[in-house]
Structures are given as structure tokens and as C-alpha cells.
Write a protein that holds these residues in place. Structure first.
Motif, PDB file in Angstrom:
ATOM      1  N   MET A  70       5.947 -29.002   8.554  1.00 38.42           N
ATOM      2  CA  MET A  70       5.195 -28.921   9.803  1.00 38.42           C
ATOM      3  C   MET A  70       3.749 -29.391   9.619  1.00 38.42           C
ATOM      4  O   MET A  70       3.196 -30.107  10.460  1.00 38.42           O
ATOM      5  CB  MET A  70       5.212 -27.493  10.336  1.00 38.42           C
ATOM      6  CG  MET A  70       6.504 -27.092  10.999  1.00 38.42           C
ATOM      7  SD  MET A  70       6.801 -28.075  12.487  1.00 38.42           S
ATOM      8  CE  MET A  70       8.373 -27.387  12.993  1.00 38.42           C
ATOM      9  N   LEU A  71       3.122 -28.987   8.537  1.00 38.73           N
ATOM     10  CA  LEU A  71       1.734 -29.368   8.298  1.00 38.73           C
ATOM     11  C   LEU A  71       1.605 -30.871   8.077  1.00 38.73           C
ATOM     12  O   LEU A  71       0.689 -31.512   8.618  1.00 38.73           O
ATOM     13  CB  LEU A  71       1.184 -28.595   7.098  1.00 38.73           C
ATOM     14  CG  LEU A  71       1.035 -27.080   7.282  1.00 38.73           C
ATOM     15  CD1 LEU A  71       0.619 -26.416   5.974  1.00 38.73           C
ATOM     16  CD2 LEU A  71       0.025 -26.760   8.377  1.00 38.73           C
ATOM     17  N   VAL A  72       2.505 -31.445   7.290  1.00 35.28           N
ATOM     18  CA  VAL A  72       2.465 -32.892   7.039  1.00 35.28           C
ATOM     19  C   VAL A  72       2.721 -33.661   8.323  1.00 35.28           C
ATOM     20  O   VAL A  72       2.035 -34.646   8.636  1.00 35.28           O
ATOM     21  CB  VAL A  72       3.488 -33.275   5.964  1.00 35.28           C
ATOM     22  CG1 VAL A  72       3.630 -34.789   5.858  1.00 35.28           C
ATOM     23  CG2 VAL A  72       3.082 -32.689   4.614  1.00 35.28           C
ATOM     24  N   PHE A  73       3.693 -33.213   9.097  1.00 38.58           N
ATOM     25  CA  PHE A  73       4.033 -33.862  10.365  1.00 38.58           C
ATOM     26  C   PHE A  73       2.832 -33.870  11.305  1.00 38.58           C
ATOM     27  O   PHE A  73       2.500 -34.900  11.912  1.00 38.58           O
ATOM     28  CB  PHE A  73       5.205 -33.124  11.003  1.00 38.58           C
ATOM     29  CG  PHE A  73       5.634 -33.662  12.335  1.00 38.58           C
ATOM     30  CD1 PHE A  73       6.312 -34.865  12.428  1.00 38.58           C
ATOM     31  CD2 PHE A  73       5.363 -32.967  13.505  1.00 38.58           C
ATOM     32  CE1 PHE A  73       6.721 -35.368  13.661  1.00 38.58           C
ATOM     33  CE2 PHE A  73       5.763 -33.453  14.732  1.00 38.58           C
ATOM     34  CZ  PHE A  73       6.436 -34.656  14.815  1.00 38.58           C
ATOM     35  N   ASN A  74       2.154 -32.744  11.415  1.00 39.22           N
ATOM     36  CA  ASN A  74       0.999 -32.664  12.312  1.00 39.22           C
ATOM     37  C   ASN A  74      -0.201 -33.420  11.768  1.00 39.22           C
ATOM     38  O   ASN A  74      -0.980 -33.998  12.540  1.00 39.22           O
ATOM     39  CB  ASN A  74       0.640 -31.195  12.570  1.00 39.22           C
ATOM     40  CG  ASN A  74       1.563 -30.540  13.572  1.00 39.22           C
ATOM     41  OD1 ASN A  74       1.341 -30.575  14.769  1.00 39.22           O
ATOM     42  ND2 ASN A  74       2.636 -29.926  13.085  1.00 39.22           N
ATOM     43  N   LEU A  75      -0.376 -33.446  10.456  1.00 37.16           N
ATOM     44  CA  LEU A  75      -1.472 -34.212   9.867  1.00 37.16           C
ATOM     45  C   LEU A  75      -1.300 -35.701  10.147  1.00 37.16           C
ATOM     46  O   LEU A  75      -2.264 -36.390  10.527  1.00 37.16           O
ATOM     47  CB  LEU A  75      -1.528 -33.964   8.362  1.00 37.16           C
ATOM     48  CG  LEU A  75      -2.550 -34.796   7.585  1.00 37.16           C
ATOM     49  CD1 LEU A  75      -3.968 -34.498   8.061  1.00 37.16           C
ATOM     50  CD2 LEU A  75      -2.420 -34.550   6.081  1.00 37.16           C
ATOM     51  N   LEU A  76      -0.087 -36.203   9.977  1.00 39.47           N
ATOM     52  CA  LEU A  76       0.169 -37.616  10.259  1.00 39.47           C
ATOM     53  C   LEU A  76      -0.059 -37.922  11.741  1.00 39.47           C
ATOM     54  O   LEU A  76      -0.605 -38.974  12.091  1.00 39.47           O
ATOM     55  CB  LEU A  76       1.590 -37.985   9.850  1.00 39.47           C
ATOM     56  CG  LEU A  76       1.885 -37.984   8.347  1.00 39.47           C
ATOM     57  CD1 LEU A  76       3.360 -38.246   8.087  1.00 39.47           C
ATOM     58  CD2 LEU A  76       1.020 -39.021   7.633  1.00 39.47           C
ATOM     59  N   GLY A  77       0.354 -37.020  12.607  1.00 39.28           N
ATOM     60  CA  GLY A  77       0.116 -37.208  14.041  1.00 39.28           C
ATOM     61  C   GLY A  77      -1.358 -37.269  14.359  1.00 39.28           C
ATOM     62  O   GLY A  77      -1.800 -38.104  15.172  1.00 39.28           O
ATOM     63  N   PHE A  78      -2.145 -36.407  13.720  1.00 39.37           N
ATOM     64  CA  PHE A  78      -3.596 -36.401  13.931  1.00 39.37           C
ATOM     65  C   PHE A  78      -4.214 -37.718  13.479  1.00 39.37           C
ATOM     66  O   PHE A  78      -5.021 -38.320  14.203  1.00 39.37           O
ATOM     67  CB  PHE A  78      -4.223 -35.233  13.170  1.00 39.37           C
ATOM     68  CG  PHE A  78      -5.720 -35.303  13.066  1.00 39.37           C
ATOM     69  CD1 PHE A  78      -6.530 -34.923  14.123  1.00 39.37           C
ATOM     70  CD2 PHE A  78      -6.326 -35.785  11.908  1.00 39.37           C
ATOM     71  CE1 PHE A  78      -7.910 -35.004  14.032  1.00 39.37           C
ATOM     72  CE2 PHE A  78      -7.703 -35.875  11.802  1.00 39.37           C
ATOM     73  CZ  PHE A  78      -8.501 -35.480  12.872  1.00 39.37           C
TER      74      PHE A  78
END
Length: 569
Positions: A70-78
Motif C-alpha cells: 500500500m505504501l509503495v503504491f501510494n508513493l508511486l501515485g504521488f
């Protein structure tokens, strides 16, 4: 207050409650891997995505792996959204030739839409190209909403499973939430909005000549598609600066009702998913009951404050005989405006059909308190459910202390580890709200953004950081927040309010999933009835009161007292 106004509120509540069971059943079957209505059409698409991404849909993850995903997914989205906003002027679908966003505003906006906050320190029609709106902001609306749903499901599995080491597969949950729920519902919703008069096009803005001979630029664009996910995903970021008070985003009373219903739709249904998963649907009803008690109390207070305004504030020009109409659309009136304000701040939506800055002091205090409580009253999609469950764990723990035994909830013993993690999660939001507000109160950069003095100015700052930390996004519009100071500090508050809760919550899910089922005994507190509902409501209110009452006294309460004496800010 009028009979008509109360009928509108009761009709809304009835429609919401009628939707809980069918949608909850659909979601339960979907995320249990069972066949649903859309499986014949979307099943091959889903499997194709897994093949492209190299995901094994049958391989589940422990809580730590789920959290990292979840953290990696959201970091890439950011990162992708930030880069898009910084290069907007060179990207397609920009008929108005809007420039790139400055670094601080791009940071704030990217953080805002990644965390499901959708705080907007800009005017959408004057800042964002069609490409940025659709490929950047609208896409993040889907992904952040899917993230919240997936996290709620992970916690539900923690309660439902016995001696398990896994809580699901993050990539599968994200895919199914987007493909089978958000996309099809938003497609139908957008068509309804277009039918009601919401634009959906790629034309350049239209220049019109008014009756006085002046030139007016009328913004348009692909509004309906973003409006749909903005509401269903409890995102709240408007295509236009006036948000859902603009007739292009919310043209009719019917569109207003449908938009309000969409905000609560998924959050309410997740309580039914919880009840089905643990084998006792009354457990889910109890959680929904606690949410509805707080919601109805908030609506009643806000509606009363806005309707009863003439009794105390008759000497102010903005107050009408029928109540405080300042900042409200006459096509919606006081009842629907108060209802919308409470809905959008009880959920982490932030869309507005009236200006909260123009509410009375007590009327504006209700949306403010909703956010301070962590938006657990239905809440954002997924986020409201797991936020309320953290309070439920604390309530169970307190009940256990009263009777001198280890507390239990749906067959799981609630021990020191779970309570420490729950306490860490629920304290993150107050830390961000009060800490950043205190800094803004003493620094010239913070004070510079105020449009009002005195307690109302303090309320503007307090509301801004409450909105950011609670991942809401609505605002007391009097604050000029598009500055380096506010863009950075509000962005950090959004980050804390989202991820400082997610990680402890997933750790709780993993801990609960590993526990054995404990049979109920004579000493087990029933958690599917009115006593438990009252206990959870009391814990939420006491926690909010102890934490935020001093700041509320300095803001809306002080403003109300001074307004009674004839002063305004």
C-alpha cells in the motif's frame, strides 16, 4: 426548522439504510472471491491485469507485506501526479494553455489527492488542464478510494479469520474495488449527472456577453466523470472552484440528493460486510448504529443552528427571517445545505454545496467536530470503518477494565498490543491538527493567510488543519492557503492523517487474524446491541471532548458568545 426540511433529512436516511444490505451483500461476495453479477464481463479483464502485473491472485500477504504494498503504491501515485502537475503546460488537453503548477502547490495537490483528502488551494478551472483533471486528479480519486476500501477489508479479515498469518492480497483488493465497484457505479452515476445537466466535453471555455455588455468566461470540460468519483470515492475535489454549489457540478435538487447518497453509500455498506464476515450481521448493525446516532445528532445541531439564527442574530443583515441564508444556494435551502455539510465532513469527502465559512458559529462547529473525531461517522470509503473500529476496540478495553477481565470482541481477545496500536492511531490526527494549528497561530506566515480576526480567524486555521489531518478537504473559505507555508504544512498534516493510522491499523489486523476464536461466556460483553452502541458513542464523544474542547472554546464557542453581544468578525 420546518417539517419539509426534516422530511428531506429523513428521506435521505431511509434511502441510505435501504442501500446497506444489497450493496453489503455484493461487496461481501466480491471480496470473498465469489461470482458476482459482473464476473462474466469483467472476470477476463481482471485476470488479464494480474498476468500483466505478475500478480498471483491466490497468494495472500501478511500485514507487513500488505502495508508495504500500500505504501509503495501510494508513493508511486504521488510521484507521478506531482510530475504531471509540474509539466502540465506541455501535456495534451490544455485548451486554455494553463501553466505548470509551482513546486509547493504541486506538492500540496499531489499529497492531497493521493491521501484521499482533495484539499484544493487553487481554483480548478483557472489552474488545472483537462489532462491534469482527468488523468491526474480523477485517476487518483479512484486509486485513493480503492486503497481505503482495501484497508477496511484487511481489518475485517483480521476479525473474521482464526489463527491465520495473512489478511489478503493488496493488489487483488485494489483491482476488484476499482474494476467491479468504483468504475461501473461511476459510469452510471456520470450518465445520471449528464442527464441532470452536468457538462462532459473537451471544448474550450466559452466567452459570453452579459446583458450589461461585460465579457464572461464560462468554464466547462469533462466535469460529470470527475463529479461521480469525487462523491462515490469520498474525494471531494471539485472540477470547479465553487465545488458542488456550482450549477455545473450540482444543477438540481435531484443531483444534490444523489450526490449526498453517493458519499455515504460504500462506507455504510462496509459495516454490513463486517457483520457477514464475522458471522453475525448484528455486529455490523451495531457499528452502523453508533455512526448513525452521531450523524443524526450532528445534522440536528447544524440544522437548528442555521434555522434558529434570527433569534440571536437578527441585527445582522445576512440573516433572513427563515434563517441564515448567507453562503447557501437558494435551490437547496437551509435543510439540504446543513445536511450536505454534515455528510461531507462525517465522511472524508470535503465537497460542499454551501460555504462553511458563512455558517453560524455553532453551525460551523458541527462540521469541524466531525473532522476532529477522525471522520468515523460513516467516514471515507474504508477509512471511516476502520477509524470507528479503532474506537470500538478502545471501548471494549474500557469495558473490560470495569469488570476486571480481558476484553473480547467478536471472539477475539483484545490485549495490550492491540490497544497500544489503536491508541497510537487515534492520537495521530489530534497531534497533526493541534500541533500545526499552534504553529500557524504564532508564525507571521500563518497569520498572513487569515481573512478574519478574532475567534473566527482562529476557526479558519483550526478548520484547515482539521480538514487536512482528517483527509477531508473542505475549508472555511476565508483562509488564503495557497502559500508555501500552508501548502507544505497542510500537505504534511494530510500525510500524517492518512498513513500514521494505516500502518498501526494493519498491524492490528495481522495480530487479530493470528488469534484463535474464543467462545463467548457469561462474562462476555454483548457487542451487537444498544449497550455497546451507547458505549462506542460515549467513547468517541469523550475522546473528542477531552482532546478538542479547549480549541473549540477558543474558536466557534467564543465566536458564538461574542456574536450574541453584537460583535462579528
Amino acid at each position: 426548522m420546518t417539517v419539509n426540511g426534516w422530511l428531506q433529512i429523513l428521506f435521505y436516511c431511509a434511502l441510505l439504510l435501504l442501500s446497506v444490505r444489497p450493496l453489503g451483500g455484493y461487496l461481501h461476495r466480491l471480496f470473498a472471491g465469489e461470482r458476482v453479477l459482473l464476473t462474466p464481463v469483467l472476470g477476463p479483464v481482471e485476470r488479464g491485469f494480474y498476468r500483466l502485473a505478475g500478480v498471483d491472485a491466490k497468494q495472500e500477504q501478511g500485514w507487513l507485506a500488505y502495508a508495504i504494498a500500500m505504501l509503495v503504491f501510494n508513493l508511486l501515485g504521488f510521484v507521478l501526479l506531482y510530475a504531471m502537475l509540474r509539466t502540465q503546460q506541455w501535456l495534451p488537453l490544455n485548451p486554455q494553455q494553463l501553466p505548470n503548477l509551482p513546486a509547493d502547490l504541486a506538492f500540496n495537490t499531489a499529497m492531497s489527492f493521493t491521501t484521499n483528502t482533495n484539499w484544493q488551494a487553487y481554483g480548478g478551472e483557472a489552474t488545472m488542464s483537462y489532462f491534469s483533471q482527468m488523468v491526474g486528479l480523477a485517476v487518483q480519486n479512484f486509486l485513493s478510494a480503492a486503497t481505503g476500501i482495501a484497508l477496511a477489508l484487511a481489518l475485517i479479515r483480521g476479525f473474521a479469520r482464526k489463527s491465520a498469518q495473512a489478511i489478503g492480497n493488496a493488489w487483488v483488493d485494489l483491482t476488484r474495488a476499482t474494476l467491479y465497484l468504483l468504475l461501473p457505479v461511476c459510469l452510471v452515476f456520470a450518465v445520471v449527472l449528464i442527464w441532470q445537466g452536468v457538462p462532459q466535453n473537451f471544448a474550450a471555455y466559452t466567452e459570453a456577453t452579459t446583458l450589461e455588455g461585460a465579457k464572461q468566461l464560462i468554464a466547462q470540460g469533462p466535469i460529470a466523470s470527475q463529479e461521480a468519483i469525487k462523491m462515490l470515492g469520498t474525494n471531494g475535489g471539485g472540477f470547479l472552484n465553487a465545488n458542488s454549489s456550482h450549477p455545473f457540478e450540482n444543477p438540481t435538487p435531484l443531483s444534490n440528493l444523489v450526490e449526498m447518497l453517493a458519499i455515504f453509500l460504500i462506507g455504510a455498506a462496509l459495516t454490513d460486510v463486517f457483520g457477514r464476515a464475522v458471522g453475525n450481521r448484528w455486529q455490523g448493525h451495531a457499528i452502523l448504529g453508533a455512526m448513525m446516532v452521531l450523524f443524526i445528532a450532528g445534522v440536528a445541531a447544524a440544522y437548528w443552528a442555521e434555522s434558529a439564527a434570527p433569534n440571536a442574530l437578527a441585527h445582522f443583515d445576512a440573516v433572513q427571517a427563515t434563517g441564515n441564508l448567507e453562503g447557501k444556494e437558494t435551490r437547496f435551502g437551509i435543510a439540504s445545505s446543513a445536511l450536505f455539510a454534515v455528510i461531507t465532513t462525517a465522511a472524508s469527502c470535503g465537497a460542499v454545496n454551501a460555504m462553511h465559512d458563512s455558517f453560524t458559529a455553532l453551525g460551523g462547529a458541527v462540521p469541524l467536530l466531525n473532522m476532529m473525531l477522525g471522520e468515523v461517522i460513516i467516514g471515507g470509503v474504508g477509512a471511516g470503518f476502520y477509524g470507528m473500529m479503532l474506537y470500538a476496540l478502545i471501548a471494549i478495553f474500557m469495558a473490560g477494565l470495569m469488570v476486571g477481565r480481558t476484553p473480547e470482541y467478536v471472539g477475539k481477545k483484545i490485549e495490550a498490543r492491540e490497544i497500544k496500536l489503536a491508541s497510537l492511531a487515534v492520537l495521530a490526527t489530534p497531534l497533526a491538527i493541534l500541533g500545526f494549528t499552534a504553529i500557524a497561530c504564532v508564525l507571521p506566515a500563518g497569520l498572513k493567510g487569515l481573512a478574519n480576526a478574532g475567534p473566527h480567524g482562529f476557526s479558519e486555521m483550526l478548520y484547515a488543519y482539521s480538514s487536512a489531518a482528517a483527509n477531508n478537504g473542505s475549508a472555511f473559505a476565508g483562509l488564503s492557503a495557497n502559500s508555501v507555508f500552508y501548502n507544505v504544512t497542510l500537505g504534511l498534516a494530510m500525510l500524517i492523517g492518512r498513513f500514521a493510522i494505516i500502518v498501526p491499523m494493519l498491524a492490528i489486523a495481522g495480530s487479530l487474524a493470528a488469534k484463535k476464536q474464543v467462545p463467548a461466556s457469561a462474562g462476555t460483553l454483548p457487542t451487537d446491541g444498544g449497550l455497546f452502541v451507547a458505549l462506542v458513542v460515549a467513547v468517541v464523544l469523550v475522546f473528542g471532548g477531552l482532546t478538542f474542547l479547549p480549541s473549540l472554546v477558543l474558536g466557534p464557542i467564543a465566536e458564538h458568545v461574542t456574536m450574541l453581544a453584537g460583535s462579528r468578525y
